[in-house]
Design an enzyme around this catalytic site. Structure first.
Site, PDB file in Angstrom:
ATOM      1  N   GLY A  72     -22.422  18.615   1.592  1.00  0.00           N
ATOM      2  CA  GLY A  72     -22.578  17.525   2.542  1.00  0.00           C
ATOM      3  C   GLY A  72     -22.769  18.041   3.955  1.00  0.00           C
ATOM      4  O   GLY A  72     -23.293  19.143   4.164  1.00  0.00           O
ATOM      5  N   SER A 101     -22.323  24.341  -1.558  1.00  0.00           N
ATOM      6  CA  SER A 101     -22.577  24.219  -0.134  1.00  0.00           C
ATOM      7  C   SER A 101     -21.259  24.078   0.624  1.00  0.00           C
ATOM      8  O   SER A 101     -20.394  24.933   0.516  1.00  0.00           O
ATOM      9  CB  SER A 101     -23.525  23.036   0.098  1.00  0.00           C
ATOM     10  OG  SER A 101     -23.987  23.000   1.424  1.00  0.00           O
ATOM     11  N   MET A 102     -21.054  22.998   1.390  1.00  0.00           N
ATOM     12  CA  MET A 102     -19.795  22.836   2.119  1.00  0.00           C
ATOM     13  C   MET A 102     -18.618  22.649   1.174  1.00  0.00           C
ATOM     14  O   MET A 102     -17.481  22.943   1.530  1.00  0.00           O
ATOM     15  CB  MET A 102     -19.880  21.654   3.085  1.00  0.00           C
ATOM     16  CG  MET A 102     -20.721  21.919   4.311  1.00  0.00           C
ATOM     17  SD  MET A 102     -20.360  23.496   5.145  1.00  0.00           S
ATOM     18  CE  MET A 102     -18.651  23.286   5.601  1.00  0.00           C
ATOM     19  N   HIS A 126     -25.107  28.630   0.077  1.00  0.00           N
ATOM     20  CA  HIS A 126     -26.429  28.780   0.686  1.00  0.00           C
ATOM     21  C   HIS A 126     -26.299  28.492   2.172  1.00  0.00           C
ATOM     22  O   HIS A 126     -25.235  28.111   2.662  1.00  0.00           O
ATOM     23  CB  HIS A 126     -27.476  27.870   0.019  1.00  0.00           C
ATOM     24  CG  HIS A 126     -27.228  26.402   0.202  1.00  0.00           C
ATOM     25  ND1 HIS A 126     -28.042  25.439  -0.344  1.00  0.00           N
ATOM     26  CD2 HIS A 126     -26.272  25.711   0.871  1.00  0.00           C
ATOM     27  CE1 HIS A 126     -27.602  24.242  -0.030  1.00  0.00           C
ATOM     28  NE2 HIS A 126     -26.525  24.382   0.722  1.00  0.00           N
ATOM     29  N   ASP A 176     -30.115  29.690  -2.757  1.00  0.00           N
ATOM     30  CA  ASP A 176     -28.984  29.131  -3.502  1.00  0.00           C
ATOM     31  C   ASP A 176     -28.441  30.192  -4.455  1.00  0.00           C
ATOM     32  O   ASP A 176     -29.193  30.741  -5.281  1.00  0.00           O
ATOM     33  CB  ASP A 176     -29.415  27.906  -4.312  1.00  0.00           C
ATOM     34  CG  ASP A 176     -29.793  26.730  -3.425  1.00  0.00           C
ATOM     35  OD1 ASP A 176     -29.585  26.821  -2.200  1.00  0.00           O
ATOM     36  OD2 ASP A 176     -30.295  25.725  -3.962  1.00  0.00           O
TER      37      ASP A 176
END
Length: 206
Positions: A72, A101-102, A126, A176
């Site tokens: 997000g 991600s986050m 990433h 990624d």
């Protein structure tokens, strides 16, 4: 048909009779927190508020954050990460499903040596992406500069939490990178991999 959020009985301190509260509020009372959806300002603020409350209530009891998030907003996720470092109790993280991600930053932000990945969990790291697609050239340049600063910040966080050199993290974040639970442990974003149920902590680890 969706089941909604189940309600369970809970007796509030000082009350004689139990009342029914949603299961998440009941679990929060046991210091169990959840990051189970896309991270945005609302979700981050809810997590921060709960952590601040529990921190003020009892600084001697650890918190347990279950992470299953596709990622997000970078600033929202970073605010939750900073709150995890700010509170006095240790925050254990349990990665389940996908922490991407986050979501992976939050999962990696738990107390080092107390970050657990469930056996079939996946972790993905990433570089931050910009959401700015339309605007004047000057605004796009400013957005790119800010995105670069956020990337540097995120890179430093992963380097600190994994013990890997900045250049290694920077190269890996160019694309990624998906990791299994064991690979996440080897990479340093998790410390232990859960094996099976155990009566003391819910699972054993390796």
């Amino acid at each position: 048909m969706p089941i909604g959020v189940p309600k369970v009985p809970f007796r509030l301190p000082g009350e004689e009779d139990a009342v029914r509260v949603d299961v998440y509020n009941r679990l929060y009372r046991e210091r169990l927190l959840f990051s189970g959806q896309q991270v945005d300002d609302e979700i981050a603020n809810q997590l921060i508020g709960i952590m601040m409350y529990l921190n003020g209530e009892d600084q001697g009891k650890d918190m347990y954050l279950y992470a299953n998030s596709p990622g997000g907003a970078v600033l929202a996720g970073t605010s939750a990460y900073d709150a995890m470092q700010f509170v006095v109790p240790d925050v254990h993280t349990i990665c389940m499903g996908l922490a991407a991600s986050m979501g992976s930053s939050i999962s990696a932000g738990g107390e080092i040596t107390r970050r657990i990945a469930l056996p079939h969990a996946r972790v993905m790291i990433h570089q931050p992406a910009s959401s700015y697609y339309d605007g004047q050239a000057g605004e796009c340049v400013m957005e790119a500069e800010e995105a670069s600063k956020l990337r540097d910040c995120t890179t430093k966080v992963y380097a600190q939490r994994t013990g890997k050199p900045l250049w290694v993290i920077s190269e890996d974040m160019e694309r990624d990178v998906f990791l299994s639970a064991e690979e996440a442990q080897g990479y340093g974003v998790a410390d232990l991999v859960a094996l099976e149920n155990d009566s003391s902590c819910g699972f054993t680890t390796r």
